[in-house]
Design a protein around this motif. Structure first.
Motif, PDB file in Angstrom:
ATOM      1  N   ILE A 534       0.841  -1.204   0.000  1.00  0.00           N
ATOM      2  CA  ILE A 534       0.000   0.000   0.000  1.00  0.00           C
ATOM      3  C   ILE A 534       0.871   1.246   0.000  1.00  0.00           C
ATOM      4  O   ILE A 534       0.613   2.213  -0.721  1.00  0.00           O
ATOM      5  CB  ILE A 534      -0.948  -0.025   1.217  1.00  0.00           C
ATOM      6  CG1 ILE A 534      -1.967  -1.159   1.066  1.00  0.00           C
ATOM      7  CG2 ILE A 534      -1.652   1.313   1.387  1.00  0.00           C
ATOM      8  CD1 ILE A 534      -2.833  -1.365   2.288  1.00  0.00           C
ATOM      9  N   ARG A 535       1.944   1.220   0.794  1.00  0.00           N
ATOM     10  CA  ARG A 535       2.851   2.368   0.839  1.00  0.00           C
ATOM     11  C   ARG A 535       3.549   2.561  -0.500  1.00  0.00           C
ATOM     12  O   ARG A 535       3.687   3.695  -0.986  1.00  0.00           O
ATOM     13  CB  ARG A 535       3.881   2.165   1.949  1.00  0.00           C
ATOM     14  CG  ARG A 535       4.842   3.338   2.106  1.00  0.00           C
ATOM     15  CD  ARG A 535       5.676   3.179   3.359  1.00  0.00           C
ATOM     16  NE  ARG A 535       6.439   4.385   3.632  1.00  0.00           N
ATOM     17  CZ  ARG A 535       7.057   4.629   4.773  1.00  0.00           C
ATOM     18  NH1 ARG A 535       7.013   3.721   5.747  1.00  0.00           N
ATOM     19  NH2 ARG A 535       7.739   5.743   4.951  1.00  0.00           N
ATOM     20  N   ALA A 536       3.998   1.462  -1.125  1.00  0.00           N
ATOM     21  CA  ALA A 536       4.677   1.568  -2.414  1.00  0.00           C
ATOM     22  C   ALA A 536       3.747   2.091  -3.501  1.00  0.00           C
ATOM     23  O   ALA A 536       4.190   2.778  -4.436  1.00  0.00           O
ATOM     24  CB  ALA A 536       5.233   0.194  -2.811  1.00  0.00           C
ATOM     25  N   ALA A 537       2.453   1.799  -3.377  1.00  0.00           N
ATOM     26  CA  ALA A 537       1.489   2.284  -4.375  1.00  0.00           C
ATOM     27  C   ALA A 537       1.142   3.747  -4.178  1.00  0.00           C
ATOM     28  O   ALA A 537       0.473   4.347  -5.030  1.00  0.00           O
ATOM     29  CB  ALA A 537       0.213   1.446  -4.315  1.00  0.00           C
ATOM     30  N   GLY A 538       1.569   4.342  -3.054  1.00  0.00           N
ATOM     31  CA  GLY A 538       1.302   5.752  -2.815  1.00  0.00           C
ATOM     32  C   GLY A 538      -0.129   6.061  -2.433  1.00  0.00           C
ATOM     33  O   GLY A 538      -0.611   7.165  -2.682  1.00  0.00           O
ATOM     34  N   VAL A 539      -0.812   5.105  -1.804  1.00  0.00           N
ATOM     35  CA  VAL A 539      -2.197   5.309  -1.394  1.00  0.00           C
ATOM     36  C   VAL A 539      -2.221   5.951  -0.005  1.00  0.00           C
ATOM     37  O   VAL A 539      -1.600   5.442   0.930  1.00  0.00           O
ATOM     38  CB  VAL A 539      -2.971   3.976  -1.369  1.00  0.00           C
ATOM     39  CG1 VAL A 539      -4.398   4.186  -0.882  1.00  0.00           C
ATOM     40  CG2 VAL A 539      -2.973   3.347  -2.754  1.00  0.00           C
ATOM     41  N   SER A 540      -2.909   7.058   0.128  1.00  0.00           N
ATOM     42  CA  SER A 540      -3.046   7.715   1.428  1.00  0.00           C
ATOM     43  C   SER A 540      -3.899   6.851   2.350  1.00  0.00           C
ATOM     44  O   SER A 540      -4.910   6.290   1.924  1.00  0.00           O
ATOM     45  CB  SER A 540      -3.691   9.096   1.282  1.00  0.00           C
ATOM     46  OG  SER A 540      -2.881   9.932   0.492  1.00  0.00           O
ATOM     47  N   ALA A 541      -3.463   6.739   3.611  1.00  0.00           N
ATOM     48  CA  ALA A 541      -4.161   5.843   4.522  1.00  0.00           C
ATOM     49  C   ALA A 541      -4.092   6.372   5.941  1.00  0.00           C
ATOM     50  O   ALA A 541      -3.212   7.159   6.298  1.00  0.00           O
ATOM     51  CB  ALA A 541      -3.571   4.430   4.451  1.00  0.00           C
ATOM     52  N   ALA A 542      -5.042   5.916   6.745  1.00  0.00           N
ATOM     53  CA  ALA A 542      -5.057   6.170   8.179  1.00  0.00           C
ATOM     54  C   ALA A 542      -5.390   4.859   8.869  1.00  0.00           C
ATOM     55  O   ALA A 542      -6.281   4.127   8.417  1.00  0.00           O
ATOM     56  CB  ALA A 542      -6.079   7.235   8.544  1.00  0.00           C
ATOM     57  N   LEU A 543      -4.657   4.557   9.929  1.00  0.00           N
ATOM     58  CA  LEU A 543      -4.934   3.335  10.697  1.00  0.00           C
ATOM     59  C   LEU A 543      -5.333   3.745  12.103  1.00  0.00           C
ATOM     60  O   LEU A 543      -4.593   4.460  12.786  1.00  0.00           O
ATOM     61  CB  LEU A 543      -3.713   2.416  10.728  1.00  0.00           C
ATOM     62  CG  LEU A 543      -3.996   1.011  11.280  1.00  0.00           C
ATOM     63  CD1 LEU A 543      -3.149  -0.028  10.571  1.00  0.00           C
ATOM     64  CD2 LEU A 543      -3.760   0.928  12.788  1.00  0.00           C
TER      65      LEU A 543
END
Length: 585
Positions: A534-543
């Motif tokens: 997910i990080r390599a794809a550049g997707v913004s996220a919140a956990l």
């Protein structure tokens, strides 16, 4: 079960609406829900056949600019002639005819507002580029709705159109009959001018039906009464009859209904009072005058009730409200992208103005000014400037792409015992705010052996609420499967031009690996691998760690994902909302 006769009635009503629009353009137009095909083409052909030869028939181009829509300064002609030259817009060109708006569910908000203003005023105001003009125009707008289940044209535009026609279930066999001829329309137009205004009883009946059906718009009763007048004219009458009112209510009010009217009490259940001999003498003389308004109210409401859209009862129960409140500006926004005509102004660039880009007049004149002596022109109030193609500058804008918020909810036993109900409340608040901003929303839940996309990307708040209400908890925690499913969904949304935002709600304690094996060590490694993807794809996220006592697993996953992290032992909807807003800040 819908039958052939039902579809034939839908088609008959659709053609009747077309005839009424031809009789009275003041009805605004119709929103026609149907995909491209012979049924929709037949309806449009029938509408066109009701108009005389030479009637303007215009089609709204996608991405139309104000110059083409409203009209304005014809710059090339004005600079060449040394005087102001105005060009007509498509709204003025459609005067006295029909304007078709394809894919109206994707209509730009600014274009919809200008269309609504032209329908209200019966004119177009041009106040730009130093021009101030008012051009009268009156046209019938046909908004072709080709969207999905939860997509529809802008409400501000729908409110001004008398008819909402749904041809999705009509087949080719039913779409054949025509309700009127051009000669009928010509006679009805002449008769419309002498139709008497509706009396007080008719107005009361229509307003009472609006109240019972939950129709809050003040335009709806006016359009209903105009429709009744057009029906009377089409039948060659100069007085509005009860049948005209009931048909108008069926065509105009039923598609606008937001709630079910109260069921009438059967006559055999109503208590019968003993007649009073002293009052019986004058009863016959006053019975008709006293009961006529009540009878008319019942007739109009019953006609509208009979044509209510299917599924209205379920929608009413799911939404729990009649009228949506005013929109509030909240929720996430998408990534910044270059835009042609709207958004935040970021300068200008060389280019030719057309329907896609707007002219920057000041910068164009600045670019042309230094070359006037070499071109044989002179700068002065009465001297035309010589402008060449290379001098044109067009405006540059920047806007945000549409966002898709993907909620990834841990519904396993470890998270479900105390936190699932709180998580649902927070997600529902975000869904409501995302709906207001027309943001796509998706829901992925994982429990037992695998993850499941419970809610594909949608804008339907009612549908999302149903899925949340049905979300059960318990079982093992296939965390890696949930993250992989969400990542695939996010990449699919990015391919469609949207900006995906992941919101993961979990305690971070996965115990089911991607292959379904129940090994905690392998499950944790698979979850970390999914986070790195997910990080390599550049997707913004919140956990959001929803564990009552966070132990660090969630923070470790958030670091691997490059996500914003928050530990919320008690999930507060407002804090979750603020966290999601920060994703695109």
């Amino acid at each position: 079960m819908t039958t052939f006769s039902d579809h034939a009635q839908v088609w008959a009503d659709a053609m009747l609406a077309a005839a009424l629009l031809a009789v009275d353009p003041e009805l605004g137009g119709a929103a026609v829900r149907a995909g491209p095909g012979p049924v929709r083409d037949n309806w449009l052909s029938g509408l066109r056949a009701l108009h005389a030869d030479g009637t303007p028939w215009k089609r709204l181009p996608p991405g139309i600019g104000d110059d083409r829509l409203l009209g304005g300064l014809d710059l090339a002609a004005a600079l060449g002639a040394g005087t102001r030259v105005l060009q007509k817009g498509i709204l003025v060109e459609a005067d006295g005819g029909v304007l078709i708006a394809p894919m109206a569910e994707r209509l730009d908000g600014g274009v919809a507002a200008r269309l609504a203003g032209a329908i209200d005023e019966g004119a177009v105001r041009i106040e730009r580029d130093g021009a101030s003009e008012r051009a009268p125009t009156r046209f019938v707008l046909v908004a072709l709705d080709e969207g999905l289940e939860d997509e529809r044209p802008p409400e501000a535009l729908l409110e001004r159109l008398a008819f909402r026609i749904d041809l999705d279930g009509v087949g080719w066999r039913e779409a054949q009959s025509i309700s009127a001829t051009p000669d009928d329309i010509t006679e009805a137009r002449a008769a419309l001018a002498v139709v008497a205004a509706p009396d007080e009883a008719a107005i009361h009946a229509v307003c009472a039906a609006c109240e019972a059906l939950g129709v809050a718009s003040l335009r709806a009763p006016r359009l209903t009464l105009r429709t009744a007048a057009a029906l009377a004219a089409l039948e060659g009458r100069d007085v509005i009859e009860p049948d005209d009112l009931t048909t108008a209510a069926r065509l105009v009010l039923s598609p606008r209904a937001t709630r079910l009217p109260p069921q009438p009490v059967p006559e055999d259940l109503e208590p019968e009072a003993e007649p009073d001999p002293a009052e019986a003498e004058g009863a016959d003389e006053t019975e008709a005058s006293e009961r006529t308004p009540e009878v008319l109210d019942d007739l109009v409401l019953e006609a509208a009730r009979a044509a209510l859209p299917e599924g209205l009862e379920a929608l009413w129960a799911a939404s729990g409200q009649t009228v949506r409140g005013a929109p509030a500006r909240s929720g996430p926004a998408g990534a910044k992208i270059p835009a042609a005509k709207r958004g935040r102004r970021i300068g200008s660039r060389p280019g030719r103005p057309d329907g896609a880009v707007a002219l920057d007049l000041v910068e164009t004149l600045k670019a042309a000014s230094p070359w006037q002596r070499l071109r044989g022109g002179r700068l002065g109030m009465r001297q035309p400037m010589r402008v060449r193609r290379d001098d044109f500058r067009v405006r540059r804008f920047e806007q945000r792409a549409e966002a898709t918020v993907i909620f990834v909810v841990d519904a396993s036993g470890s998270a479900a015992l105390q936190r699932l109900a709180e998580t649902k409340g927070a997600v529902e608040l975000l869904l409501a705010e995302a709906y207001v901003r027309r943001t796509q929303v998706a829901l992925v839940a994982f429990r037992k052996d695998a993850a499941e996309v419970l809610l594909p990307p949608t804008r339907s708040l009612a549908r999302a609420r149903r899925e949340l209400a049905a979300l059960a908890g318990g079982g093992t925690t296939p965390l890696a499967s949930g993250l992989e499913t969400a990542a695939a969904l996010a990449l699919g949304e990015r391919a469609k031009g949207r900006t995906p935002l992941l919101v993961v709600m979990t305690d971070g304690r996965g115990n089911i690996a991607l292959d379904g094996a129940s090994f905690r060590t392998r499950a944790e490694q698979d979850a970390l691998t999914a986070c790195r993807r997910i990080r390599a794809a550049g997707v913004s996220a919140a956990l959001i760690d929803v564990s009552p006592r966070p132990r660090g697993e969630g923070a470790k996953l958030a670091e691997a994902m490059g996500a914003t992290f928050a530990a919320l032992p008690y999930v507060e909807a407002e804090r979750v909302r603020d966290l999601v807003r920060s994703l695109d800040a």
